[in-house]
Design a protein around this motif. Structure first.
Motif, short mmCIF file in Angstrom:
data_model
loop_
_atom_site.label_atom_id
_atom_site.label_comp_id
_atom_site.label_asym_id
_atom_site.label_seq_id
_atom_site.Cartn_x
_atom_site.Cartn_y
_atom_site.Cartn_z
N VAL A 76 11.92 32.33 15.00
CA VAL A 76 12.85 32.96 13.66
C VAL A 76 14.29 32.51 13.85
CG1 VAL A 76 11.40 35.07 13.82
CG2 VAL A 76 13.33 34.95 15.16
N ALA A 77 14.84 31.67 14.96
CA ALA A 77 15.96 31.27 15.08
C ALA A 77 16.29 30.02 14.06
CB ALA A 77 15.98 31.02 16.37
N PRO A 78 17.76 29.71 13.79
CA PRO A 78 18.00 28.57 13.02
C PRO A 78 17.27 27.34 13.67
CG PRO A 78 19.78 30.25 13.25
CD PRO A 78 18.70 30.66 14.11
N ALA A 79 17.59 26.12 13.11
CA ALA A 79 17.08 25.19 13.65
C ALA A 79 17.83 24.68 14.86
CB ALA A 79 17.13 23.92 12.73
N ARG A 80 19.13 25.02 14.82
CA ARG A 80 19.98 24.70 16.01
C ARG A 80 21.32 25.80 16.03
NH1 ARG A 80 21.14 20.76 19.72
NH2 ARG A 80 23.50 20.43 20.11
N PHE A 81 21.15 26.37 17.43
CA PHE A 81 22.02 27.57 17.42
C PHE A 81 22.63 27.43 18.91
CE2 PHE A 81 17.56 28.20 18.64
CZ PHE A 81 17.65 28.69 19.75
N ALA A 82 23.79 28.44 19.13
CA ALA A 82 24.11 28.91 20.07
C ALA A 82 23.45 30.10 20.96
CB ALA A 82 25.88 29.01 20.12
N LEU A 83 23.58 30.24 22.10
CA LEU A 83 22.81 31.31 22.47
C LEU A 83 23.56 32.01 23.63
CD1 LEU A 83 19.79 32.14 22.84
CD2 LEU A 83 19.16 30.56 24.75
N VAL A 84 23.43 33.36 23.42
CA VAL A 84 24.37 34.30 24.42
C VAL A 84 23.32 35.29 24.80
CG1 VAL A 84 26.01 36.14 24.51
CG2 VAL A 84 26.37 33.96 22.87
N ALA A 85 23.24 35.29 26.26
CA ALA A 85 22.22 36.23 26.84
C ALA A 85 22.58 36.90 27.90
CB ALA A 85 20.91 35.15 27.06
N LEU A 86 21.96 38.08 28.19
CA LEU A 86 22.26 38.93 29.40
C LEU A 86 21.23 39.54 30.14
CD1 LEU A 86 25.22 41.74 29.88
CD2 LEU A 86 22.76 42.42 30.22
N SER A 87 21.23 39.56 31.56
CA SER A 87 19.97 39.93 32.30
C SER A 87 18.72 39.51 31.92
CB SER A 87 20.15 41.50 32.23
OG SER A 87 19.37 41.81 33.16
N MET A 88 17.73 40.31 31.47
CA MET A 88 16.42 39.74 31.04
C MET A 88 16.51 38.58 29.72
SD MET A 88 13.28 41.94 29.18
CE MET A 88 14.16 41.91 27.73
N GLY A 89 17.46 38.84 29.22
CA GLY A 89 17.70 37.94 27.88
C GLY A 89 17.97 36.52 28.59
N TYR A 91 16.45 35.38 31.32
CA TYR A 91 15.58 34.68 31.69
C TYR A 91 14.86 34.28 30.63
CZ TYR A 91 15.94 38.46 35.33
OH TYR A 91 16.44 39.39 36.12
N VAL A 92 14.89 34.82 29.30
CA VAL A 92 14.43 34.19 28.15
C VAL A 92 15.17 32.93 27.65
CG1 VAL A 92 13.90 34.86 25.68
CG2 VAL A 92 13.37 36.53 27.64
N ALA A 93 16.40 33.06 27.90
CA ALA A 93 17.34 31.80 27.33
C ALA A 93 16.91 30.91 28.17
CB ALA A 93 18.73 32.21 27.76
N LEU A 94 16.42 30.79 29.79
CA LEU A 94 15.96 29.55 30.43
C LEU A 94 14.92 29.03 29.94
CD1 LEU A 94 17.53 30.81 33.88
CD2 LEU A 94 18.47 29.15 32.57
N GLU A 95 13.91 30.10 29.40
CA GLU A 95 12.54 29.67 29.03
C GLU A 95 12.91 29.01 27.66
OE1 GLU A 95 8.82 28.82 28.61
OE2 GLU A 95 9.74 29.42 30.41
N ILE A 96 13.71 29.43 26.89
CA ILE A 96 13.97 28.80 25.41
C ILE A 96 14.65 27.42 25.91
CG2 ILE A 96 15.63 28.70 23.70
CD1 ILE A 96 15.47 31.60 23.40
N LEU A 97 15.57 27.12 26.77
CA LEU A 97 15.89 25.93 27.18
C LEU A 97 14.83 24.98 27.92
CD1 LEU A 97 19.50 27.02 28.86
CD2 LEU A 97 19.02 25.51 26.81
N ARG A 98 13.71 25.78 28.44
CA ARG A 98 12.49 24.67 28.94
C ARG A 98 11.74 24.22 27.76
NH1 ARG A 98 7.69 24.88 30.20
NH2 ARG A 98 7.20 26.84 29.18
N GLN A 99 11.58 25.25 26.87
CA GLN A 99 10.92 25.04 25.80
C GLN A 99 11.18 24.04 24.59
OE1 GLN A 99 8.78 28.34 23.69
NE2 GLN A 99 8.11 29.14 25.89
N ALA A 100 12.64 24.02 24.32
CA ALA A 100 13.11 23.55 23.33
C ALA A 100 14.72 23.15 23.38
CB ALA A 100 13.09 24.39 21.97
N PRO A 101 15.07 22.62 24.35
CA PRO A 101 16.42 22.45 24.66
C PRO A 101 17.40 21.79 23.62
CG PRO A 101 15.23 20.77 26.12
CD PRO A 101 14.22 21.98 25.40
N GLU A 102 16.72 21.02 22.76
CA GLU A 102 17.41 20.03 21.57
C GLU A 102 17.78 21.37 20.52
OE1 GLU A 102 13.07 21.01 20.49
OE2 GLU A 102 14.16 20.14 22.66
N ARG A 103 17.26 22.32 20.64
CA ARG A 103 17.69 23.34 19.51
C ARG A 103 18.87 24.25 19.88
NH1 ARG A 103 12.54 26.68 17.10
NH2 ARG A 103 14.41 27.11 15.87
#
Length: 257
Positions: A76-89, A91-103
């Motif tokens: 659901v995210a835009p093609a490219r975006f800044a990411l702001v995350a806290l705590s469990m978020g 963990y999800v941010a690091l997984e997003i960076l693993r799956q699609a760092p270019e975005r």
């Protein structure tokens, strides 16, 4: 590297880089809440950044694994975006960076960890999940509240906001989130390979993900910036909303887009 704020809330950085340009208008920015939190966690920061960002607060209540949460965000995210995350978020941010760092154009990781649960913490989590499955969901208990926030925030608006968010998230989503957290993998081996501009921040009194875990992330990600919130527990977005907003405004102004 630490970032300090002057009396007016503007950042002064301890290197000699030129001052960043103004934050680009309506920068696509995805906010990831923590366990038992919803969009209200980020409301003070989104309000403060309203002239500058196009915000999307992800729903992390629907899945029972961190990879599935990350896939849903990416869908659901835009093609490219800044990411702001806290705590469990985080963990999800690091997984997003693993799956699609270019975005991801830049990432801010607040009060989180790259480590998997210790055996002791996993056992505690399973006990809590079993208790909930047998009984009624009560949300944020006093014992949990004492661990989540600085002692001067255990009564009043911050505590009430936390309790209200937890009740909105509910017991079923809490169990899904706990399953996801329990099954997460150690992401530390991934961190040295990241090439995304990274801000790491932590409350000096965080008992959930202590400062040394934030320091570890900042040390392992090349070029990461480290900020410490004074007199703050695990939830600076609520405990220190103005400082958090100023920090994010400074960080997003550096975003290369």
């Amino acid at each position: 590297m630490f970032t300090d704020f002057d009396a007016f809330g503007f950042a002064a950085v301890d290197d000699h880089a030129p001052a960043p340009s103004a934050v680009p208008s309506l920068m696509p920015t995805v906010f990831l809440p923590g366990l038992l939190c919803d969009a209200a966690l980020w409301r003070p920061q989104i309000d403060a950044l309203a002239p500058h960002v196009a915000p999307l607060v992800a729903d992390l209540t629907l899945d029972d694994s961190i990879p599935a949460m990350a896939r849903r965000v990416l869908a659901v995210a835009p093609a490219r975006f800044a990411l702001v995350a806290l705590s469990m978020g985080g963990y999800v941010a690091l997984e997003i960076l693993r799956q699609a760092p270019e975005r991801v154009s830049s990432v801010a990781l607040l009060d989180t960890s790259a480590r998997a649960d210790s055996a002791e913490r996993a056992a505690q989590r399973r006990i809590g999940m079993a208790s909930l499955e047998r009984g009624r969901f009560v949300g944020i208990t006093r014992a949990l509240l004492d661990r989540l926030v600085h002692p001067d925030k255990t009564e009043g608006p911050v505590a009430e906001a936390l309790k209200a968010m937890a009740l909105r998230v509910g017991g079923a989503a809490f169990l899904r989130q706990q399953h996801a957290i329990l099954d997460r993998v150690d992401m530390r081996p991934v961190l040295p390979g990241l090439r995304v501009p990274t801000l790491v921040a932590v409350g000096d009194g965080d008992q959930i993900t202590p400062p040394h875990e934030a320091e570890e992330i900042a040390r392992l990600i090349p070029g990461a910036h480290l900020h410490r919130f004074d007199a703050c527990g695990h939830l600076p977005a609520l405990e220190q909303p103005g400082e958090t907003a100023a920090l994010l405004k400074w960080w997003l102004a550096r975003d290369p887009g």
